[in-house]
Every structure is written in C-alpha cells, then in structure tokens.
Design a protein around this motif. Structure first.
Motif, PDB file in Angstrom:
ATOM      1  N   GLU A  68       0.722  -1.342  -0.061  1.00 54.94           N
ATOM      2  CA  GLU A  68      -0.064   0.595  -0.095  1.00 54.94           C
ATOM      3  C   GLU A  68       0.535   1.193   0.595  1.00 54.94           C
ATOM      4  O   GLU A  68       0.252   2.572   0.071  1.00 54.94           O
ATOM      5  N   THR A  69       2.328   0.588  -0.019  1.00 56.83           N
ATOM      6  CA  THR A  69       3.219   2.588   0.132  1.00 56.83           C
ATOM      7  C   THR A  69       2.399   2.935  -1.273  1.00 56.83           C
ATOM      8  O   THR A  69       2.159   2.688  -2.665  1.00 56.83           O
ATOM      9  N   PRO A  70       3.690   4.314  -1.619  1.00 52.42           N
ATOM     10  CA  PRO A  70       2.842   5.387  -2.795  1.00 52.42           C
ATOM     11  C   PRO A  70       4.313   4.220  -3.542  1.00 52.42           C
ATOM     12  O   PRO A  70       4.393   4.693  -4.613  1.00 52.42           O
ATOM     13  N   GLU A  71       5.145   4.371  -2.667  1.00 51.90           N
ATOM     14  CA  GLU A  71       6.027   3.348  -4.270  1.00 51.90           C
ATOM     15  C   GLU A  71       5.572   2.013  -5.080  1.00 51.90           C
ATOM     16  O   GLU A  71       6.847   2.068  -5.874  1.00 51.90           O
ATOM     17  N   THR A  72       4.801   1.645  -4.233  1.00 52.21           N
ATOM     18  CA  THR A  72       4.586  -0.119  -5.416  1.00 52.21           C
ATOM     19  C   THR A  72       3.334   0.301  -6.762  1.00 52.21           C
ATOM     20  O   THR A  72       2.240   1.515  -6.125  1.00 52.21           O
ATOM     21  N   ARG A  73       4.610  -0.185  -7.629  1.00 54.51           N
ATOM     22  CA  ARG A  73       3.429   0.096  -8.753  1.00 54.51           C
ATOM     23  C   ARG A  73       2.172   0.284  -8.980  1.00 54.51           C
ATOM     24  O   ARG A  73       1.301  -1.681  -8.302  1.00 54.51           O
ATOM     25  N   LYS A  74       1.125   0.273  -9.218  1.00 52.08           N
ATOM     26  CA  LYS A  74      -0.316   0.632  -9.001  1.00 52.08           C
ATOM     27  C   LYS A  74      -1.468  -0.326 -10.426  1.00 52.08           C
ATOM     28  O   LYS A  74       0.101  -0.118 -11.404  1.00 52.08           O
ATOM     29  N   PRO A  75      -1.972  -0.558 -10.160  1.00 55.55           N
ATOM     30  CA  PRO A  75      -3.035  -0.859 -12.026  1.00 55.55           C
ATOM     31  C   PRO A  75      -3.202   0.498 -12.664  1.00 55.55           C
ATOM     32  O   PRO A  75      -3.811   1.010 -12.105  1.00 55.55           O
ATOM     33  N   GLU A  76      -3.212  -0.329 -13.863  1.00 55.88           N
ATOM     34  CA  GLU A  76      -3.538   1.454 -14.832  1.00 55.88           C
ATOM     35  C   GLU A  76      -4.719   1.563 -14.836  1.00 55.88           C
ATOM     36  O   GLU A  76      -5.651   1.812 -14.969  1.00 55.88           O
ATOM     37  N   PHE A  77      -5.686   0.385 -14.595  1.00 58.79           N
ATOM     38  CA  PHE A  77      -7.153  -0.653 -14.232  1.00 58.79           C
ATOM     39  C   PHE A  77      -7.233  -1.451 -13.694  1.00 58.79           C
ATOM     40  O   PHE A  77      -7.081  -2.532 -13.814  1.00 58.79           O
ATOM     41  N   ILE A  78      -8.130  -1.111 -12.937  1.00 56.41           N
ATOM     42  CA  ILE A  78      -8.981  -1.548 -12.169  1.00 56.41           C
ATOM     43  C   ILE A  78     -10.331  -2.431 -12.721  1.00 56.41           C
ATOM     44  O   ILE A  78     -11.745  -2.009 -13.210  1.00 56.41           O
ATOM     45  N   VAL A  79     -10.623  -4.060 -13.336  1.00 56.65           N
ATOM     46  CA  VAL A  79     -11.808  -3.966 -13.979  1.00 56.65           C
ATOM     47  C   VAL A  79     -12.998  -4.707 -12.303  1.00 56.65           C
ATOM     48  O   VAL A  79     -12.027  -6.046 -12.365  1.00 56.65           O
ATOM     49  N   THR A  80     -13.866  -4.650 -12.496  1.00 63.91           N
ATOM     50  CA  THR A  80     -14.424  -5.858 -11.780  1.00 63.91           C
ATOM     51  C   THR A  80     -15.743  -5.633 -12.287  1.00 63.91           C
ATOM     52  O   THR A  80     -16.359  -5.589 -12.225  1.00 63.91           O
ATOM     53  N   PRO A  81     -15.645  -7.528 -13.496  1.00 65.87           N
ATOM     54  CA  PRO A  81     -17.251  -8.156 -14.754  1.00 65.87           C
ATOM     55  C   PRO A  81     -17.478  -8.591 -12.940  1.00 65.87           C
ATOM     56  O   PRO A  81     -17.470  -8.959 -11.729  1.00 65.87           O
ATOM     57  N   SER A  82     -19.391  -8.797 -13.594  1.00 65.39           N
ATOM     58  CA  SER A  82     -20.311  -8.827 -12.879  1.00 65.39           C
ATOM     59  C   SER A  82     -20.550 -10.524 -13.952  1.00 65.39           C
ATOM     60  O   SER A  82     -21.445 -10.869 -13.674  1.00 65.39           O
ATOM     61  N   HIS A  83     -19.943 -10.296 -15.054  1.00 65.09           N
ATOM     62  CA  HIS A  83     -20.025 -11.344 -15.540  1.00 65.09           C
ATOM     63  C   HIS A  83     -18.657 -12.247 -16.294  1.00 65.09           C
ATOM     64  O   HIS A  83     -18.096 -11.290 -16.424  1.00 65.09           O
ATOM     65  N   GLU A  84     -19.153 -13.266 -16.819  1.00 64.42           N
ATOM     66  CA  GLU A  84     -17.689 -13.875 -16.938  1.00 64.42           C
ATOM     67  C   GLU A  84     -17.428 -13.561 -18.910  1.00 64.42           C
ATOM     68  O   GLU A  84     -16.333 -13.543 -18.977  1.00 64.42           O
ATOM     69  N   SER A  85     -18.269 -13.311 -19.505  1.00 66.29           N
ATOM     70  CA  SER A  85     -18.089 -12.340 -20.388  1.00 66.29           C
ATOM     71  C   SER A  85     -17.129 -11.212 -20.605  1.00 66.29           C
ATOM     72  O   SER A  85     -16.482 -10.975 -21.357  1.00 66.29           O
ATOM     73  N   GLN A  86     -17.121 -10.865 -19.285  1.00 68.87           N
ATOM     74  CA  GLN A  86     -16.406  -9.080 -19.421  1.00 68.87           C
ATOM     75  C   GLN A  86     -15.113  -9.572 -18.930  1.00 68.87           C
ATOM     76  O   GLN A  86     -14.175  -8.779 -18.940  1.00 68.87           O
ATOM     77  N   VAL A  87     -14.760 -10.959 -18.330  1.00 68.05           N
ATOM     78  CA  VAL A  87     -13.612 -11.146 -17.975  1.00 68.05           C
ATOM     79  C   VAL A  87     -13.020 -11.488 -19.303  1.00 68.05           C
ATOM     80  O   VAL A  87     -11.772 -10.934 -19.187  1.00 68.05           O
TER      81      VAL A  87
END
Length: 288
Positions: A68-87
């Motif tokens: 959780e530190t500022p030095e840790t690289r964070k994801p460019e995007f977070i995707v939270t799919p609600s259906h298999e097709s979105q994965v």
C-alpha cells in the motif's frame, strides 16, 4: 492420467503466477477502455487512478500493507466484471494493448501477486463473481472464483449439516486462489487438500476462450489445482466434490507457556497423533 512429467513440474516451480498477454508497453487509457466497450455486450466497471473510488477498490482486500506504499506500482486499470464475458473481454484487450494481468480473488496472496507488478498491468478483481450453487443430491457445488471460503461453508451448511468441504480456516480467503494453491485446512488428515476434491473447472485462456475440464485437457486441469491457476489463465469457477462430516464437532483448546511445558506438550502431541484416527486434528498456534 498417469504421473505428470518432471518437465511440467519443473516448469510450474519457476513459472511466475501471472499472465503476460504481450510485451509490456505504456498503455493508452482511452484506447483500452474503447476496446472493452467494443468487445463486450455489457460494460463492466472500470477504475483508473483518476476515478474517485479507485483507491477504495484497490485497498479493499490488500492483506499485506507493504503493497500500500506510494512506491508500489499500482494497476493502470481495475476491472470488476459481473459476468464471465466481461472477463473474456478484459483478457482480449490486455493482450491487444500489451498489459500484464493480475487476478484477484480474495487478496490473501501476501506476496502481492494479485495487485502489484513491476510493469504496466490491469487487475481483474473477481469480487462480483461469487455465486455458490450447492447440489446435495450430487454431493457437489459450483463455486465462482470470487467467493470466499466462508461463503462456501455457509451455503453448504444451509443445505446440509452432514456435508462439508476440506478448505482453509480463514473465512475471507478467496476460493480462486485458495484452491489453485492446493488449499490446506482442518480436514487435511482425513480428506487431503481442497484441490483433491475439484472435479471440474472453468478457465479463460490467453485467447479469451472459456475452457472446462474436457476442453482444457487433463494436463492443464492437473496443473491449475495446486500449480497456481493464474499461470495459465483466469479461473472463473470450480466444481467441488463435497465430503461427509459429522453433525457435531468437538474442539478443545489447551494454553501453555514455555515455562508451563509447552515444548513438551508439542512433542508429546506430535508423536501421539500417529496413533489417532484421521478424524482427529492437532493444531499448534505459537504466540509471542
């Protein structure tokens, strides 16, 4: 299937638990989001560092505060799919844009494998894919990868007091990672690990195709049950075999300090356990 080859076992040992969809490059945010919209019939929730709730979603299940530190690289995007097709869509677009994928089920990988990386990456958080469908008549259940161990136990108990599943102790560990890493728990002596009781699975490969046990083949099915499923794709669901359990379980706790002979108690208990039936479990917790 016969014993797996040493080559595959060695490969699993050194393989990093992540999917490289292509060589990493600087992502084009707008292009990636347009790709998700183009390939999906329904939009999944997508968060970027500019989204107000981005940090809340990212930190929701991080178990190791070192990430959780500022030095840790964070994801460019977070995707939270609600259906298999979105994965499927997320996998296809990550491959197209050269983004690494990290898959988060419950966030209990203390090495940060599901939410940290050294290259640009997308985190697919399966928090919305958590259904548990129990079939007592078949002694089985289909469990989506975003469900927790506690939710699995609860849904089984709703249907039966004499059925269970050999999983772990922590109720908020995600099923996706728990089983793909074998899955150790209190029923280990009698029934083995969680992965021993998986009879089918659904996984999305790097081409975005959904495979079950038959279509993925026995080698891959063997590998994802203990070898780290994220090495090979995104686990959507496990079909697990339930096991018989007694309606009543007796638990006894004995507290001892070193001065009170804790060392001797551990030695005595460990040597005596071999004489007990497999319905007995002896667990030691060391506190400082």
């Amino acid at each position: 299937m016969g014993n797996p080859s040493y080559g595959l076992a060695t490969f699993l040992t050194v393989f990093v638990l992540t999917i490289f969809c292509a060589t990493s490059s600087s992502p084009n945010h707008e292009s990636f989001i347009n790709c998700l919209a183009f390939h999906s019939q329904s939009n999944s929730s997508v968060y970027t560092p500019e989204t107000p709730s981005y940090s809340t979603i990212l930190q929701s299940s991080i178990q190791n505060l070192r990430f959780e530190t500022p030095e840790t690289r964070k994801p460019e995007f977070i995707v939270t799919p609600s259906h298999e097709s979105q994965v499927q869509t997320a996998v296809i677009c990550c491959r197209k844009h050269g983004l690494q994928i990290r898959v988060r089920s419950g966030g209990h990988d203390f090495e940060g494998l599901s939410y940290a990386s050294k290259v640009p990456f997308v985190m697919i958080d399966l928090i919305n894919l958590r259904s548990v469908e129990v079939d007592i008549g078949e002694n089985s259940a289909w469990v989506q990868a975003g469900a927790t161990i506690g939710e699995v136990y609860y849904r089984i108990a709703e249907k039966s007091r004499i059925h269970g599943f050999p999983g772990g102790l922590c109720p908020h560990v995600g099923v996706g990672g728990h089983i793909s890493g074998a899955g150790y728990g209190n029923l280990l002596r009698k029934y083995g690990v969680s992965a021993d009781h998986v009879v089918d699975a659904l996984i999305i490969n790097t081409d975005g195709k959904i495979l079950d046990r038959e279509s993925m083949g026995e080698d891959l099915f063997w590998a994802i049950r203990g070898g780290g499923a994220a090495s090979f794709g995104v686990i959507l669901a496990w079909k697990i075999q339930l096991v018989p359990v007694p309606p009543t379980v007796t638990v006894s706790t004995v507290d001892r300090t070193l001065e009170q002979g804790a060392t001797a108690l551990v030695q005595s208990g460990s040597s005596s356990l071999i004489r007990f039936k497999k319905i007995f479990l002896l667990d030691f917790i060391l506190l400082r």
